[in-house]
Design a protein around this motif. Structure first.
Motif, short mmCIF file in Angstrom:
data_model
loop_
_atom_site.label_atom_id
_atom_site.label_comp_id
_atom_site.label_asym_id
_atom_site.label_seq_id
_atom_site.Cartn_x
_atom_site.Cartn_y
_atom_site.Cartn_z
N GLY A 91 0.91 -1.18 -0.01
CA GLY A 91 0.07 0.15 -0.07
C GLY A 91 0.68 1.34 0.05
O GLY A 91 1.84 1.44 0.87
N ALA A 92 0.60 2.15 -0.78
CA ALA A 92 1.30 3.47 -0.99
C ALA A 92 1.23 4.24 0.35
O ALA A 92 1.95 5.24 0.45
CB ALA A 92 0.95 4.03 -2.03
N ASN A 93 0.42 4.05 1.28
CA ASN A 93 0.41 4.65 2.51
C ASN A 93 1.14 3.97 3.63
O ASN A 93 0.95 4.59 4.55
CB ASN A 93 -1.35 4.95 2.64
CG ASN A 93 -1.93 3.58 3.15
OD1 ASN A 93 -1.39 2.39 2.78
ND2 ASN A 93 -3.24 3.66 3.66
N ILE A 94 1.90 3.02 3.11
CA ILE A 94 2.76 2.62 4.30
C ILE A 94 3.44 3.48 5.09
O ILE A 94 3.68 3.09 6.34
CB ILE A 94 3.73 1.55 3.70
CG1 ILE A 94 4.40 0.67 4.73
CG2 ILE A 94 4.66 2.26 2.59
CD1 ILE A 94 5.22 -0.73 4.02
N GLU A 95 4.11 4.66 4.60
CA GLU A 95 4.70 5.50 5.61
C GLU A 95 3.81 6.22 6.55
O GLU A 95 4.30 6.57 7.84
CB GLU A 95 5.51 6.79 4.95
CG GLU A 95 6.43 6.14 3.55
CD GLU A 95 7.61 5.50 4.17
OE1 GLU A 95 7.93 5.75 5.52
OE2 GLU A 95 8.20 4.59 3.70
N THR A 96 2.48 6.24 6.40
CA THR A 96 1.81 6.82 7.42
C THR A 96 0.95 5.75 8.42
O THR A 96 0.71 6.31 9.54
CB THR A 96 0.62 7.80 6.59
OG1 THR A 96 -0.11 7.05 5.78
CG2 THR A 96 1.40 8.73 5.91
N VAL A 97 0.42 4.71 7.69
CA VAL A 97 -0.21 3.73 8.50
C VAL A 97 0.52 2.56 8.99
O VAL A 97 0.29 1.67 9.77
CB VAL A 97 -1.60 3.29 7.85
CG1 VAL A 97 -2.28 4.54 7.59
CG2 VAL A 97 -1.07 2.41 6.57
N SER A 98 1.84 2.24 8.42
CA SER A 98 2.64 1.15 8.65
C SER A 98 1.94 -0.07 7.98
O SER A 98 0.92 -0.36 7.52
CB SER A 98 2.94 0.93 9.96
OG SER A 98 1.78 0.37 10.86
N TRP A 99 2.97 -1.22 8.29
CA TRP A 99 2.49 -2.59 7.94
C TRP A 99 2.09 -3.23 9.12
O TRP A 99 2.50 -3.28 9.99
CB TRP A 99 3.62 -3.44 7.32
CG TRP A 99 3.33 -4.47 6.40
CD1 TRP A 99 3.14 -4.84 5.20
CD2 TRP A 99 3.57 -5.90 7.40
NE1 TRP A 99 2.94 -6.16 5.19
CE2 TRP A 99 3.12 -7.12 6.37
CE3 TRP A 99 3.92 -6.32 8.66
CZ2 TRP A 99 2.97 -8.23 6.69
CZ3 TRP A 99 3.75 -7.70 8.86
CH2 TRP A 99 3.43 -8.54 8.15
#
Length: 352
Positions: A226-234
């Motif tokens: 997911g391209a939002n990994i930096e904000t929501v994490s894995w």
């Protein structure tokens, strides 16, 4: 004598009453085949070939669908979706087998008529054909650099580089090469390419033609985050593993989703065994929309998941291609291993 007879009759009546009450409270026997199997099918009218199924039966714990085109799938709750691919209007006989925990089963068949539009061709949105020798196109690909056990988990043994020894385009193919060599404290080198910050997608069809490396301990993967990994994490961002292969388990192709509640060893996935994974190119496919996520190899389904707002697969994802060495999933590396390459002929993204 009369009193004794009265006592005896009372005891008999009491026992009979207890037996009736016990019978009334008994659960349904588990060794009885499921009954009252009902199959519902809803055919999409948009020409996509998608059919939603819902089956119910008394005393059933799983449902196996024979979809009438040579494919099958299993559902624990009777709910399933499938995309038929043959163009035109075709009728399929779908057989559902409802089973319980003791192996008892019952089956029933229904016909579904499905229309797949064949006039309009899918539109190509993005691709890399790897036709220019040298380094991969920097407008499309970046690199993760560093130790595999430092920041990516899984106790991997490689050091990822962007050197030509580990990644290059040659003769129309992308080659990612894992090598046995001492490098910056690691025993192996490899490469991990990604489109993060350069290209991402939401929904569509992805096709990747690739040939796997040989060698016990290799772990090649074609996957997405997911391209939002930096904000929501894995794993909150979601992970789509279109293809994974283990050198210790030749020809078994893994297709997996990771998300909250279904990540790591509890991931949502399945496998399909093919022939010649390391000697021939095969087509690895992702079909992804708001209703379904399906991974295939050579157009044969590996794993299908119903998409919904409750799982994180409704936003943009970017691509990753890599070979890891050793670690928790692939296990120890063969001491005789020296080098091996994953070759990618193309990656193509279509609108459907």
């Amino acid at each position: 004598m009369r009193n004794l007879m009265s006592i005896t009759i009372s005891i008999i009546c009491a026992l009979a009453l207890l037996a009736c009450k016990k019978s009334d409270g008994d659960p349904a026997p588990t060794n009885v085949a499921p009954t009252n199997l009902v199959i519902q099918s809803t055919v999409s009218m948009d020409g996509s070939g998608k059919v939603d199924f819902k089956s119910t039966a008394n005393n059933a714990t799983s449902y196996q669908y024979d979809l009438g085109d040579g494919e099958s799938l299993v559902s624990t709750n009777g709910i399933a979706s499938y995309i038929y691919k043959k163009a035109g209007t075709n009728t399929y006989v779908v057989t559902v087998k409802a089973s319980n925990a003791s192996g008892q089963s019952t089956s029933k068949s229904v016909q579904v008529s499905v229309t797949v539009a064949g006039a309009a061709e899918p539109q190509l949105l993005w691709s890399d054909e790897f036709n220019t020798n040298g380094a991969p196109d920097p407008a499309k690909w970046g690199y993760d650099i560093g130790r595999g056990d430092n920041g990516w988990g899984n106790a991997e043994l490689q050091y990822y580089t962007n050197r030509a020894e580990n990644v290059s385009v040659q003769d129309g193919k992308l080659k990612i090469t894992a090598k046995k060599e001492n490098y910056s404290g690691a025993a192996y080198t490899s490469a991990r390419l990604l489109t993060k910050g350069k290209y991402s997608m939401k929904y569509g069809r992805v096709e990747i033609s690739a040939k796997m490396p040989e060698g016990v301990g290799t772990w090649p993967a074609l996957w997405m985050l997911g391209a939002n990994i930096e904000t929501v994490s894995w794993p909150n961002c979601g992970e789509i593993d279109i293809m994974e292969h283990l050198g210790r388990d030749l020809n078994k192709i893994y297709a997996t989703l990771h998300y909250p509640g279904r990540s790591g060893g509890n991931a949502d996935g399945n496998t399909r065994t093919i022939a010649n994974a390391t000697t021939e190119f095969h087509k690895y496919t992702l079909v992804w929309n708001s209703s379904i996520i399906q991974m295939l190899v050579d157009d044969q389904p590996i794993h299908t998941v119903n998409n919904s707002s409750s799982i994180p697969f409704n936003h943009n994802f970017f691509f990753i291609m890599n070979i890891a060495m050793g670690g928790n999933f692939p296990g120890p590396v063969d001491p005789a291993f020296t080098s091996a390459s994953m070759e990618v002929d193309y990656i193509r993204v279509y609108d459907r």
